[in-house]
Design a protein around this motif. Structure first.
Motif, PDB file in Angstrom:
ATOM      1  N   THR A 275       0.812  -1.221   0.000  1.00 20.24           N
ATOM      2  CA  THR A 275       0.000   0.000   0.000  1.00 20.24           C
ATOM      3  C   THR A 275       0.842   1.267   0.000  1.00 20.24           C
ATOM      4  O   THR A 275       0.307   2.362   0.104  1.00 20.24           O
ATOM      5  CB  THR A 275      -0.916   0.033   1.239  1.00 20.24           C
ATOM      6  OG1 THR A 275      -0.094  -0.127   2.404  1.00 20.24           O
ATOM      7  CG2 THR A 275      -1.947  -1.064   1.186  1.00 20.24           C
TER       8      THR A 275
ATOM      9  N   GLY B 187      -1.233  10.649  11.831  1.00 20.73           N
ATOM     10  CA  GLY B 187      -1.609   9.655  10.821  1.00 20.73           C
ATOM     11  C   GLY B 187      -2.951   9.081  11.220  1.00 20.73           C
ATOM     12  O   GLY B 187      -3.469   9.342  12.320  1.00 20.73           O
ATOM     13  N   MET B 188      -3.496   8.317  10.293  1.00 20.64           N
ATOM     14  CA  MET B 188      -4.781   7.687  10.573  1.00 20.64           C
ATOM     15  C   MET B 188      -4.675   6.732  11.751  1.00 20.64           C
ATOM     16  O   MET B 188      -5.604   6.547  12.522  1.00 20.64           O
ATOM     17  CB  MET B 188      -5.202   6.924   9.345  1.00 20.64           C
ATOM     18  CG  MET B 188      -6.646   7.074   9.059  1.00 20.64           C
ATOM     19  SD  MET B 188      -7.046   6.159   7.600  1.00 20.64           S
ATOM     20  CE  MET B 188      -6.034   6.906   6.393  1.00 20.64           C
ATOM     21  N   ALA B 189      -3.496   6.102  11.860  1.00 22.05           N
ATOM     22  CA  ALA B 189      -3.290   5.132  12.936  1.00 22.05           C
ATOM     23  C   ALA B 189      -3.499   5.794  14.293  1.00 22.05           C
ATOM     24  O   ALA B 189      -4.232   5.271  15.144  1.00 22.05           O
ATOM     25  CB  ALA B 189      -1.880   4.544  12.836  1.00 22.05           C
TER      26      ALA B 189
ATOM     27  N   SER C 288      -7.017  -4.979   7.135  1.00 23.33           N
ATOM     28  CA  SER C 288      -5.603  -4.620   7.089  1.00 23.33           C
ATOM     29  C   SER C 288      -4.899  -5.212   8.313  1.00 23.33           C
ATOM     30  O   SER C 288      -5.143  -4.779   9.434  1.00 23.33           O
ATOM     31  CB  SER C 288      -5.460  -3.093   7.080  1.00 23.33           C
ATOM     32  OG  SER C 288      -4.140  -2.736   7.444  1.00 23.33           O
TER      33      SER C 288
ATOM     34  N   ARG D 134      -2.018  -4.895   9.382  1.00 26.48           N
ATOM     35  CA  ARG D 134      -1.161  -3.977  10.121  1.00 26.48           C
ATOM     36  C   ARG D 134      -1.912  -3.195  11.178  1.00 26.48           C
ATOM     37  O   ARG D 134      -1.336  -2.670  12.106  1.00 26.48           O
ATOM     38  CB  ARG D 134      -0.531  -2.986   9.141  1.00 26.48           C
ATOM     39  CG  ARG D 134       0.680  -3.564   8.451  1.00 26.48           C
ATOM     40  CD  ARG D 134       1.319  -2.526   7.588  1.00 26.48           C
ATOM     41  NE  ARG D 134       1.916  -1.480   8.372  1.00 26.48           N
ATOM     42  CZ  ARG D 134       2.015  -0.219   7.966  1.00 26.48           C
ATOM     43  NH1 ARG D 134       1.550   0.134   6.800  1.00 26.48           N
ATOM     44  NH2 ARG D 134       2.594   0.676   8.716  1.00 26.48           N
ATOM     45  N   GLN D 135      -3.221  -3.065  10.994  1.00 28.74           N
ATOM     46  CA  GLN D 135      -3.981  -2.264  11.950  1.00 28.74           C
ATOM     47  C   GLN D 135      -4.390  -3.054  13.188  1.00 28.74           C
ATOM     48  O   GLN D 135      -4.712  -2.467  14.214  1.00 28.74           O
ATOM     49  CB  GLN D 135      -5.234  -1.726  11.276  1.00 28.74           C
ATOM     50  CG  GLN D 135      -4.983  -0.433  10.562  1.00 28.74           C
ATOM     51  CD  GLN D 135      -6.215   0.102   9.901  1.00 28.74           C
ATOM     52  OE1 GLN D 135      -7.255  -0.527   9.908  1.00 28.74           O
ATOM     53  NE2 GLN D 135      -6.098   1.261   9.324  1.00 28.74           N
TER      54      GLN D 135
ATOM     55  N   SER E 152      -5.296  10.714   5.733  1.00 30.95           N
ATOM     56  CA  SER E 152      -3.906  11.129   5.945  1.00 30.95           C
ATOM     57  C   SER E 152      -3.245  11.383   4.599  1.00 30.95           C
ATOM     58  O   SER E 152      -3.821  11.113   3.539  1.00 30.95           O
ATOM     59  CB  SER E 152      -3.128  10.062   6.716  1.00 30.95           C
ATOM     60  OG  SER E 152      -2.785   8.978   5.877  1.00 30.95           O
TER      61      SER E 152
ATOM     62  N   LYS F 256      -0.842   8.061   1.574  1.00 29.29           N
ATOM     63  CA  LYS F 256      -0.898   7.555   0.192  1.00 29.29           C
ATOM     64  C   LYS F 256      -0.691   8.691  -0.807  1.00 29.29           C
ATOM     65  O   LYS F 256      -0.131   8.494  -1.875  1.00 29.29           O
ATOM     66  CB  LYS F 256      -2.253   6.892  -0.103  1.00 29.29           C
ATOM     67  CG  LYS F 256      -2.749   5.932   0.960  1.00 29.29           C
ATOM     68  CD  LYS F 256      -1.862   4.740   1.129  1.00 29.29           C
ATOM     69  CE  LYS F 256      -2.377   3.882   2.288  1.00 29.29           C
ATOM     70  NZ  LYS F 256      -1.391   2.968   2.819  1.00 29.29           N
TER      71      LYS F 256
ATOM     72  N   ARG G 139       3.997  11.466   8.453  1.00 28.28           N
ATOM     73  CA  ARG G 139       3.140  11.251   9.621  1.00 28.28           C
ATOM     74  C   ARG G 139       2.215  12.455   9.820  1.00 28.28           C
ATOM     75  O   ARG G 139       2.272  13.163  10.815  1.00 28.28           O
ATOM     76  CB  ARG G 139       3.957  10.969  10.903  1.00 28.28           C
ATOM     77  CG  ARG G 139       4.928   9.810  10.831  1.00 28.28           C
ATOM     78  CD  ARG G 139       4.342   8.547  10.179  1.00 28.28           C
ATOM     79  NE  ARG G 139       3.264   7.915  10.922  1.00 28.28           N
ATOM     80  CZ  ARG G 139       2.184   7.397  10.336  1.00 28.28           C
ATOM     81  NH1 ARG G 139       2.040   7.422   9.018  1.00 28.28           N
ATOM     82  NH2 ARG G 139       1.242   6.836  11.042  1.00 28.28           N
TER      83      ARG G 139
HETATM   84  C1  LIG Z   1      -6.085   0.454   4.982  1.00 28.14           C
HETATM   85  C2  LIG Z   1      -5.185   1.380   5.712  1.00 28.14           C
HETATM   86  N1  LIG Z   1      -5.687   2.194   6.627  1.00 28.14           N
HETATM   87  C3  LIG Z   1      -4.899   3.013   7.364  1.00 28.14           C
HETATM   88  C4  LIG Z   1      -3.533   3.026   7.219  1.00 28.14           C
HETATM   89  C5  LIG Z   1      -2.701   3.884   8.149  1.00 28.14           C
HETATM   90  O1  LIG Z   1      -2.281   5.032   7.588  1.00 28.14           O
HETATM   91  P1  LIG Z   1      -1.508   6.189   8.328  1.00 28.14           P
HETATM   92  O2  LIG Z   1      -0.134   6.195   7.745  1.00 28.14           O
HETATM   93  O3  LIG Z   1      -2.280   7.416   8.000  1.00 28.14           O
HETATM   94  O4  LIG Z   1      -1.454   5.956   9.818  1.00 28.14           O
HETATM   95  C6  LIG Z   1      -2.958   2.219   6.255  1.00 28.14           C
HETATM   96  C7  LIG Z   1      -1.505   2.231   6.062  1.00 28.14           C
HETATM   97  O5  LIG Z   1      -0.914   1.502   5.321  1.00 28.14           O
HETATM   98  C8  LIG Z   1      -3.797   1.371   5.486  1.00 28.14           C
HETATM   99  O6  LIG Z   1      -3.283   0.567   4.534  1.00 28.14           O
END
Ligand SMILES: Cc1ncc(COP(=O)(O)O)c(C=O)c1O
Length: 464
Positions: A106, A171-173, A200, A202-203, A301, A304, A311
């Protein structure tokens, strides 16, 4: 062939010296190992938009220094004795010299980061910002950026947002973490959070860390199956514009049903708008938040659109929740760095952000089309799913023609061919009975290299 990700400032002068410096540094740091093959001068010149003579001059300089070796018929390679891996990694190891496009399907093309525009924005900020603005800022974000984001989200995502509803985050996280913490505080207990399945991967750790109990809910061709949402959920996390990873759009019927469900149960919808800027076949559907601003938190955020390393992200939330998240930032860490916030505000206000997005949309579309075409040609048993959008593509194996190579084997073959790929994550390890999906990133893969990489992937699958 190594993809060099060189950074060259066309206005900086000494172009051959710049290229030589970048390659030297890549060798010194170990990013390019001994024996790694460099692109042909013609290809690199085309990638960088420079004349071939400049690249030839840079290569010649590095050959003279002993950093590179050039043999007729064998191209140009990193010299056997060069770089930090010289003693431990002999030339010609398996897999060496393959291109690398990062490990996150991504990730955007970091080589396309608009350095000049960002530099101009930072220069503008430093030239004009009063001294007092360098003090601790508003922990919810500097007003100039919250104003720009509110206008941008209204214009581009049909959001219903005032600057006071916007909280700037790292960031969105961080946005999702703090919203879930705030929700748990408000409810006086751990939150029950419905998540899309697959999701995802990673989340998941960050969601779990908030104490939330995760409940996976199936995704089909219309997005999350709203009828399956648990009545006890406090919130649901969705990716309506482009479901991650399956790539489907939440259908109009499901959008209405989701909003009705949230209104009925009092649950909050967390709208992860991670790559909505990149829809290639038509304008993106407006965000859910615009339909129900009191029930939906919109999270976005620049990860992308520009680069994850900045960040810089935001949420747009109902007023009480926006206040709670702003307070959390005040108490946890006193807010985000201000210069970057002003720079982003300037980039948006000056039109530079939109210009960059328009350019990248065209480029990513070309890359995705090339990948879809190459997969159809070389790996026809992979069925591409989802809409033409985003930075990744989702594919499943066709059980009728399946030769038994599972998704993890395909992902491995893709990675060995230099593609960025991973197996889709079923939320909480469920997902039985579904074909396992493969996620392939295309953002960092120049269109003219796609066929070669996919052919190598198909060859890898055949010889497994
Ligand atoms: C589906 C999705 N949501 C959220 C995020 C988190 O993004 P951010 O970098 O804004 O924290 C990512 C990061 O790869 C993602 O793939």
């Amino acid at each position: 062939m190594a993809d060099l990700h060189l950074v060259v400032d066309r206005n900086g002068g000494g172009l051959a010296a710049q290229i030589a410096r970048e390659v030297r540094e890549a060798v010194r740091s170990g990013r390019l190992g001994p024996g790694a093959r460099l692109p042909a001068t013609r290809d690199l010149a085309r990638d960088l938009g420079l004349s071939r003579g400049v690249v030839v001059e840079a290569y010649e300089q590095l050959v003279a220094e002993g950093v590179l070796e050039s043999r007729t018929g064998a191209g140009t390679r990193v010299a056997a004795g060069a770089g930090r891996h010289a003693a431990t990694e002999p030339a010609g190891r398996e897999g060496e010299g393959r291109p690398h496009y990062g490990h996150r399907p991504t990730s955007p093309d970091l080589g396309a980061f608009p350095r000049q525009a960002w530099l101009a924005a930072v220069r503008h900020v430093l030239a004009t910002l009063p001294n007092d603005a360098l003090d601790y800022g508003d922990p919810g974000g500097v007003p100039a950026l919250r104003r720009e984001l509110a206008a941008y989200l209204g214009r581009v995502r049909a959001a219903d947002v005032t600057p006071d509803d916007v909280v700037v985050l790292t960031g969105m996280a961080q946005g999702l973490s703090l919203v879930l913490h705030a929700l748990a505080r408000e409810r006086g207990r751990d939150v029950v959070l419905a998540v899309e399945d697959p999701t995802s991967g990673r989340q998941l750790p960050l969601l779990r860390r908030t104490g939330a109990r995760l409940v996976p809910v199936r995704v089909d061709g219309e997005g999350i199956v709203v009828d399956d949402l648990p009545a006890e959920a406090d919130a649901v996390l969705v990716t309506p514009a482009h479901q991650y990873p399956t790539g489907v759009v939440l259908s109009p019927g499901r959008r209405a049903a989701l909003i009705a469900w949230a209104a009925r149960t009092g649950a909050l919808v967390l709208e992860d708008d991670y790559d909505a800027e990149f829809r290639f076949d038509r304008d993106p559907v407006g965000c859910l938040q615009g339909l129900a601003p009191g029930r939906v938190v919109l999270a976005g955020s620049v990860s992308k659109a520009l680069a994850p390393g900045l960040r810089l992200g935001w949420i747009a939330a109902p007023p009480g929740l926006a206040r709670a998240v702003r307070l959390a930032r005040e108490e946890f860490d006193l807010g985000s760095p201000v210069i970057e916030q002003y720079a982003l505000a300037h980039l948006i206000a000056s039109g530079g952000y939109d210009r960059h997005l328009r350019r990248m949309r065209r480029e990513y579309r070309r890359r995705r089309d090339a990948l879809v075409g190459a997969l159809a040609e070389h790996l026809p048993r992979l069925a591409v799913r989802g809409i033409s959008a985003g930075l990744h593509l989702y594919a499943v194996t066709d059980p009728k023609t399946d030769d038994g190579t599972d998704a993890s084997g395909l992902a491995e073959a893709a990675r060995a061919a230099g593609l960025s790929a991973e197996v889709a994550t079923p939320a909480l390890g469920t997902g039985e009975g579904r074909p396992a999906g493969l996620v392939i990133g295309f953002a960092r893969l120049p269109a003219h290299r796609v066929r070669e990489a996919v052919r190598a992937m198909a060859e890898g699958v055949r010889t497994r």
